[in-house]
Design an enzyme around this catalytic site. Sequence first.
Site, mmCIF file in Angstrom:
data_model
loop_
_atom_site.group_PDB
_atom_site.id
_atom_site.type_symbol
_atom_site.label_atom_id
_atom_site.label_comp_id
_atom_site.label_asym_id
_atom_site.label_seq_id
_atom_site.Cartn_x
_atom_site.Cartn_y
_atom_site.Cartn_z
ATOM 1 N N ASN A 152 -7.546 3.491 9.224
ATOM 2 C CA ASN A 152 -7.090 3.258 9.868
ATOM 3 C C ASN A 152 -7.090 2.090 11.411
ATOM 4 O OD1 ASN A 152 -5.240 4.467 8.675
ATOM 5 N ND2 ASN A 152 -3.530 3.039 10.277
ATOM 6 N N CYS A 206 1.927 0.675 13.174
ATOM 7 C CA CYS A 206 2.796 1.713 12.461
ATOM 8 C C CYS A 206 3.693 2.502 13.931
ATOM 9 C CB CYS A 206 2.673 2.204 11.847
ATOM 10 S SG CYS A 206 2.354 1.877 10.097
ATOM 11 N N SER A 264 -4.099 -3.381 -0.467
ATOM 12 C CA SER A 264 -2.138 -3.561 -0.077
ATOM 13 C C SER A 264 -3.095 -4.783 -0.125
ATOM 14 C CB SER A 264 -2.612 -3.020 1.498
ATOM 15 O OG SER A 264 -0.785 -3.772 1.683
ATOM 16 N N GLY A 265 -2.435 -5.678 -0.550
ATOM 17 C CA GLY A 265 -2.880 -7.411 -0.307
ATOM 18 C C GLY A 265 -3.072 -7.870 1.342
ATOM 19 N N HIS A 266 -2.094 -7.799 2.058
ATOM 20 C CA HIS A 266 -2.341 -8.289 3.577
ATOM 21 C C HIS A 266 -3.427 -7.330 4.267
ATOM 22 C CE1 HIS A 266 -0.070 -5.702 6.352
ATOM 23 N NE2 HIS A 266 0.150 -4.821 5.142
ATOM 24 N N GLY A 319 0.359 -1.515 0.252
ATOM 25 C CA GLY A 319 0.027 -0.355 0.535
ATOM 26 C C GLY A 319 0.340 1.218 -0.031
ATOM 27 N N THR A 320 1.821 1.389 0.406
ATOM 28 C CA THR A 320 2.739 2.040 0.909
ATOM 29 C C THR A 320 3.371 2.638 -0.418
ATOM 30 O OG1 THR A 320 3.545 1.622 3.117
ATOM 31 C CG2 THR A 320 5.351 3.320 2.049
#
Length: 397
Positions: free
Chosen positions: A156, A330, A204-206, A72-73
């Site tokens: 988030n 994060c 983002s996949g995760h 995603g970043t």
Amino acid sequence: MAKTIYLDNNATTAVAPEVREALAPFLAEWYGNPSSIHTFGGRVARYVDEARERLAGLLGADPSEIIFTSCGTESDNTAIRSALACYPDRRHIVTTRVEHPAVRNLCQVLAQGGPGRPNYRLTELPVDRQGMLNLKEFESVLSDDTALVSIMWANNETGVLFPVEAIGAACRKRGVLFHTDAVQAVGKVPINLAELPIDMLSLSGHKLHAPKGIGALYVRRGTRFSPYLVGGHQENNRRGGTEAVPLIVALGQAAELAKQRMAEEQTRVRALRDRLERALLESAPGAILNGHPTERLPNTSNISFEFVEGEAILLMLDQHGICASSGSACTTGSLEPSHVLRAMGVPFTAAHGSIRFSLSVYNTQEEIDTVVKVLPPIIRRLREISPFGREKLAAAR
Ligand code: PLP
């Protein structure tokens, strides 16, 4: 050891068994390079195409509008830098105070300028006590100098949803590019990009049961684009680097599953989240919900337990095998309260005691019942041993 109860799905998710199964052959016999001329590589390329179609299907996009990235970043960085490169005469970026660091920190670095670098003007819009944006205020900051608006679809930490359709419509009217960080929204809320005024979208996949190391950026057909990773001709000249085939296949499979499970996310997961939230707000004294009560992702609940340290709560939950987070993963490790809760005006004493629970389709009612039983006594105990909490309780008596 207690069985793990994983309620930290906004940090990362378990890889779905179906996804593990789909990617396994690409870690073994199907190792070809999709750019190769030979049949061995060409066969693999077909699966990359299929994954692109599956992901496009989840988003209501055309497969040609999908660029696979590493996370995603990277998608966020690509979108923002591309917009600035494509509109070099414009020097204004609009975002919010509650963006993920992948957007916020990059925008702040860009606004700092430096030798040989352009100086961008950054508007970070405030949010209200419920984490919501004021649309009128948003529209008033757009100007002919605005190169890009980057506003997240879902926060988030709180799960609060932003009105991306109205934001995009205002951008269209002013001829400004609109990028949305939808890392938390994809797979949790229905998305149909064919009908939305969104130029670029990150995912983002995760966060949706694919492994870590894969993401994607949607770029609407006709949108000016400048690659971030310059190299080979992969991804239609938009992102250099040999395709991470196993991870791309995994993301395609995860997108397919997310599509099938969207209704369950909206009903069963939401019901579990509501049950958890209601029980905690009723049984734990001084518990406050952070974020809009309804304009929220179905899986997220951010609750402050006033006059208690969030880290202490997490450690005690951990002893019961319960995983949640305080602030965003994060920023864990720093004692600063979350920038999101600060932007919402959550009092210091409440922001420090905030816990984010984020569920997934793998959670069960039994797990939620365990948390509801375990957590209130933890809060009471921590209040008793905290001098701050004792004073507060004494004052209340
Ligand atoms: N944007 C949001 C809203 C996120 O929640 C995250 C991860 O937590 C990211 C971006 C970064 O995604 P990744 O971890 O794939 O780089």
